[in-house]
Design a protein around this motif. Structure first.
Motif, PDB file in Angstrom:
ATOM      1  N   LYS A   1       0.833  -1.205   0.000  1.00 26.84           N
ATOM      2  CA  LYS A   1       0.000   0.000   0.000  1.00 26.84           C
ATOM      3  C   LYS A   1       0.866   1.252   0.000  1.00 26.84           C
ATOM      4  CE  LYS A   1      -3.815  -2.331   0.562  1.00 26.84           C
ATOM      5  NZ  LYS A   1      -4.483  -2.742  -0.629  1.00 26.84           N
ATOM      6  N   GLN A   2       2.081   1.113   0.541  1.00 32.44           N
ATOM      7  CA  GLN A   2       3.007   2.233   0.659  1.00 32.44           C
ATOM      8  C   GLN A   2       4.400   1.731   0.291  1.00 32.44           C
ATOM      9  OE1 GLN A   2       3.017   3.872   4.586  1.00 32.44           O
ATOM     10  NE2 GLN A   2       3.568   5.915   3.847  1.00 32.44           N
TER      11      GLN A   2
ATOM     12  N   ASN B   1       5.874   6.628  -0.221  1.00 27.08           N
ATOM     13  CA  ASN B   1       4.816   7.184  -1.047  1.00 27.08           C
ATOM     14  C   ASN B   1       3.633   6.226  -1.033  1.00 27.08           C
ATOM     15  OD1 ASN B   1       3.371   8.729  -2.825  1.00 27.08           O
ATOM     16  ND2 ASN B   1       4.489   8.057  -4.625  1.00 27.08           N
ATOM     17  N   ASN B   2       2.438   6.755  -0.909  1.00 23.80           N
ATOM     18  CA  ASN B   2       1.239   5.936  -0.871  1.00 23.80           C
ATOM     19  C   ASN B   2       0.871   5.543  -2.308  1.00 23.80           C
ATOM     20  OD1 ASN B   2      -1.004   4.580  -0.105  1.00 23.80           O
ATOM     21  ND2 ASN B   2      -1.986   6.314   0.900  1.00 23.80           N
TER      22      ASN B   2
ATOM     23  N   ALA C   1      -1.062   2.977  -3.284  1.00 26.87           N
ATOM     24  CA  ALA C   1      -2.383   2.386  -3.434  1.00 26.87           C
ATOM     25  C   ALA C   1      -3.411   3.424  -3.882  1.00 26.87           C
ATOM     26  CB  ALA C   1      -2.824   1.740  -2.127  1.00 26.87           C
ATOM     27  N   GLN C   2      -3.218   4.670  -3.525  1.00 32.15           N
ATOM     28  CA  GLN C   2      -4.200   5.701  -3.841  1.00 32.15           C
ATOM     29  C   GLN C   2      -3.922   6.431  -5.148  1.00 32.15           C
ATOM     30  OE1 GLN C   2      -4.257   8.247  -0.447  1.00 32.15           O
ATOM     31  NE2 GLN C   2      -5.399   6.789   0.813  1.00 32.15           N
ATOM     32  N   LEU C   3      -2.882   6.049  -5.866  1.00 35.87           N
ATOM     33  CA  LEU C   3      -2.546   6.717  -7.119  1.00 35.87           C
ATOM     34  C   LEU C   3      -3.373   6.132  -8.260  1.00 35.87           C
ATOM     35  CD1 LEU C   3       1.337   6.912  -6.913  1.00 35.87           C
ATOM     36  CD2 LEU C   3      -0.287   8.731  -6.497  1.00 35.87           C
ATOM     37  N   ASP C   4      -3.976   6.987  -9.059  1.00 33.66           N
ATOM     38  CA  ASP C   4      -4.653   6.499 -10.252  1.00 33.66           C
ATOM     39  C   ASP C   4      -3.714   6.632 -11.452  1.00 33.66           C
ATOM     40  OD1 ASP C   4      -4.654   9.209 -10.559  1.00 33.66           O
ATOM     41  OD2 ASP C   4      -6.799   9.419 -10.892  1.00 33.66           O
TER      42      ASP C   4
ATOM     43  N   GLN D   1      -2.282  10.190 -12.150  1.00 36.98           N
ATOM     44  CA  GLN D   1      -1.243  10.603 -11.212  1.00 36.98           C
ATOM     45  C   GLN D   1       0.065   9.874 -11.490  1.00 36.98           C
ATOM     46  OE1 GLN D   1      -3.386   9.711  -7.620  1.00 36.98           O
ATOM     47  NE2 GLN D   1      -3.844  11.878  -7.236  1.00 36.98           N
TER      48      GLN D   1
END
Length: 108
Positions: free
Chosen positions: A18-19, A25-26, A28-31, A34
């Protein structure tokens, strides 16, 4: 489980992370947008680095050339060899950097 590269630091990580363990850097939240933006920024930084190197190489080349032209050192003296070495190293380093820059621009 696959090994992928982190979009920020470009080091290998598991796709299950996830990181990023290297740069925190995170991921998991990157699309996709990004990720593309991060890749674009890294390419621009790399191009700027090689552009700075080419300017530095040009300064070395011109320093050697102008020293040889204005100081008129005697042939086969250490000053003459230093000027010739600066000209040669600066020229080769400049050409290599310009080739790398052209290759980086074609990768777009």
């Amino acid at each position: 489980m696959a090994i992928v590269s982190c979009p920020s630091c470009n080091k290998s990580i598991s796709d299950k992370h996830k990181q990023c363990p290297h740069c925190d850097n995170n991921v998991a939240q990157l699309d996709d947008e990004q990720r593309q933006q991060l890749a674009r920024e890294k390419r621009i930084q790399k191009q700027q680095m090689f552009m700075n190197h080419s300017f530095f190489a040009l300064i070395i080349f011109l320093g050697g050339f102008f020293s040889l032209y204005f100081l008129h050192p005697e042939p086969e003296t250490p000053t003459w060899y230093a000027c010739a070495a600066a000209i040669g190293i600066g020229c080769i380093w400049y050409l290599i950097n310009r080739v790398i820059l052209v290759m980086l621009k074609k990768k777009k």
